[in-house]
Scaffold this motif. Structure first.
Motif, PDB file in Angstrom:
ATOM      1  N   ASP A   1       0.824  -1.207   0.000  1.00 21.93           N
ATOM      2  CA  ASP A   1       0.000   0.000   0.000  1.00 21.93           C
ATOM      3  C   ASP A   1       0.860   1.260   0.000  1.00 21.93           C
ATOM      4  OD1 ASP A   1      -1.765   2.174   0.769  1.00 21.93           O
ATOM      5  OD2 ASP A   1      -3.199   0.615   1.297  1.00 21.93           O
TER       6      ASP A   1
ATOM      7  N   ASP B   1      -1.322   0.457  -4.642  1.00 24.59           N
ATOM      8  CA  ASP B   1      -2.672   0.921  -4.982  1.00 24.59           C
ATOM      9  C   ASP B   1      -2.702   2.380  -5.430  1.00 24.59           C
ATOM     10  OD1 ASP B   1      -1.921   1.531  -2.391  1.00 24.59           O
ATOM     11  OD2 ASP B   1      -3.945   1.421  -1.580  1.00 24.59           O
ATOM     12  N   HIS B   2      -1.694   3.153  -5.041  1.00 23.82           N
ATOM     13  CA  HIS B   2      -1.594   4.580  -5.387  1.00 23.82           C
ATOM     14  C   HIS B   2      -0.208   5.027  -4.965  1.00 23.82           C
ATOM     15  CE1 HIS B   2      -1.922   5.167  -1.110  1.00 23.82           C
ATOM     16  NE2 HIS B   2      -3.014   4.439  -1.120  1.00 23.82           N
TER      17      HIS B   2
ATOM     18  N   THR C   1      -7.137   4.748  -0.811  1.00 24.37           N
ATOM     19  CA  THR C   1      -7.069   3.296  -0.653  1.00 24.37           C
ATOM     20  C   THR C   1      -8.382   2.535  -0.944  1.00 24.37           C
ATOM     21  OG1 THR C   1      -5.233   3.551   0.845  1.00 24.37           O
ATOM     22  CG2 THR C   1      -6.395   1.449   0.942  1.00 24.37           C
TER      23      THR C   1
END
Ligand SMILES: [Zn+2]
Length: 412
Positions: free
Chosen positions: A3, A252-253, A42
């Motif tokens: 993440d 995710d980012h 998220t």
């Protein structure tokens, strides 16, 4: 999935002794940068990865949003204070169960549903978008409602498909205890080769990166590396691991540094509901064009977006020019999909460089890192494939994995 891991952090760590497992995987695979969805937050991003779709299909709009049907704020955990402000019990229920069973569109298909429907075994560890076909009761009766997950499912000690003996996940977040839990569950699964697809989600890196900034989280990355190494060792070493499995490693980012925070709601007049957190905001209003004009000159705002007759109107500092969209990676596609989500606000706001929007409780990460906006730093992710060509967008991860498994995608 790590993440919040930025491409630059991953690229700098490759070849570095602080991340030996990620380095070894990179040496065996093909790498590129990929682009995530918008808002780059998220719950939205994980749901896009799990469903292979943008928010217009999956309907998860933000970390915090206004539920028009229930006339209340949904808060998935911008901060502990924001959870308290939205109502602790309700927010925890919304995050754990509501997002998957109620907010996630029934018309979207998760990768776990696709894999299980094909007669294969999907496993998920800790990922918060987990909807599957198997019913689970919480490990501690009464602690949470029943939910539906993949055939093999480990979720922060709360739901467990198998007695893996993983340690308590919430003991010490700052020291990485959640990823220790994930690693124990992952070791159990790989030791048994107990899956066809494993979604292995490590969340502690993002937590550290919010506090120390995207370049200050090297200790956390070493722990993520160790959590990946646990899987490799459970297979008997890297060669055995890669003989047995294809691997797609991504985040995710991204994250960018934030120095200042602002309350988006202070700039909005008239009847409107503002939900904002990290580097994205939404305004629920009958007059999105008027609210967009109220944001002219607000230092914290980069640009705002609304739909008029099905067309995107993009506004920055008083100018309406859709060419703004071309400044962002995948700008037109991501903004159109975000606006066409029935749960999204009528006006979407992307924060300016270095700025964050304070959440419901006024909390922010100024001095650290954040994400949520359309800019490349928030939107780009590392994408490493070994035995799978790394896709250009996170919404293509699902199809890439299904193709590798020989599972045909159900046509939309
Ligand atoms: Zn994240």
């Amino acid at each position: 999935m790590i993440d919040g891991l930025t491409p630059s952090t991953f690229e700098n760590a490759v070849g570095d002794r602080s991340a030996p497992t990620l380095s070894a995987l990179a040496a065996a695979g093909e790498y590129r940068r990929g682009v995530t969805t918008f808002p780059s937050l998220t719950p939205v991003c994980l749901t896009s990865i799990a469903t292979g779709a943008h928010p217009d299909v999956h309907h998860i709009p933000h970390l915090v949003w206004w539920h028009r049907g229930e006339q209340r704020v949904i808060e998935y955990g911008s901060s502990f204070a924001a959870i308290r402000a939205a109502g602790t019990r309700r927010s925890i229920r919304d995050t754990i169960v509501g997002m998957n069973q109620e907010h996630l569109s029934a018309d979207a298909e998760t990768i776990y549903e696709a894999v299980d429907d094909a007669g294969l075994t999907a496993a998920a560890v800790n990922i918060t978008c987990y909807r599957g076909r198997t019913r689970y009761l919480p490990t501690v009766p009464g602690l949470a409602p029943a939910t539906f997950g993949p055939k093999r499912f480990f979720y922060y000690n709360l739901y467990e498909s198998d007695p893996a003996g993983a340690p308590l996940s919430v003991r010490n977040r700052a020291a990485g205890s959640i990823d220790d839990y994930a690693a124990a569950a992952g070791r159990w699964l790989v030791t048994r080769d107990g899956f066809d697809l494993l979604v292995y989600y490590l969340s502690d890196f993002d937590f550290a990166s919010h506090v120390y900034g995207p370049d200050g989280a090297r200790t956390a990355l070493a722990r993520s590396d160790a959590a990946v190494r646990t899987l490799v060792e459970a297979a008997g070493g890297l060669d055995e691991f890669l003989d047995r499995y294809a691997v797609l490693l991504c985040s995710d980012h991204g994250q960018t540094h934030v120095h200042r925070a602002a309350r988006l709601q202070d700039h909005v007049r008239g009847p409107a509901i503002v939900t904002a957190s990290n580097r994205a905001g939404m305004v629920y209003t009958d007059e999105p064009r008027a609210v967009a004009a109220q944001l002219d000159g607000a230092e914290a705002v980069d640009a705002s977006f609304l739909l008029e007759d099905g067309e995107i109107v993009a506004r920055r500092d008083g100018d309406e020019d859709a060419a703004v969209l071309d400044e962002y990676p995948g700008g037109r596609e991501r903004v159109a999909a975000a606006l066409r989500n029935p749960n999204a606000g009528d006006l979407l706001v992307s924060a300016a460089d270095g700025w964050e929007f304070a959440d419901l409780a006024g909390s922010h990460h100024a001095g650290g890192g954040s994400h949520g906006s359309l800019v490349a730093g928030d939107s780009e992710v590392p994408m490493l494939g070994i035995g799978i060509a790394p896709p250009a967008r996170t919404i293509d991860v699902k199809d890439a994995l299904l193709a590798r498994l020989g599972v045909a995608r159900v046509p939309a």
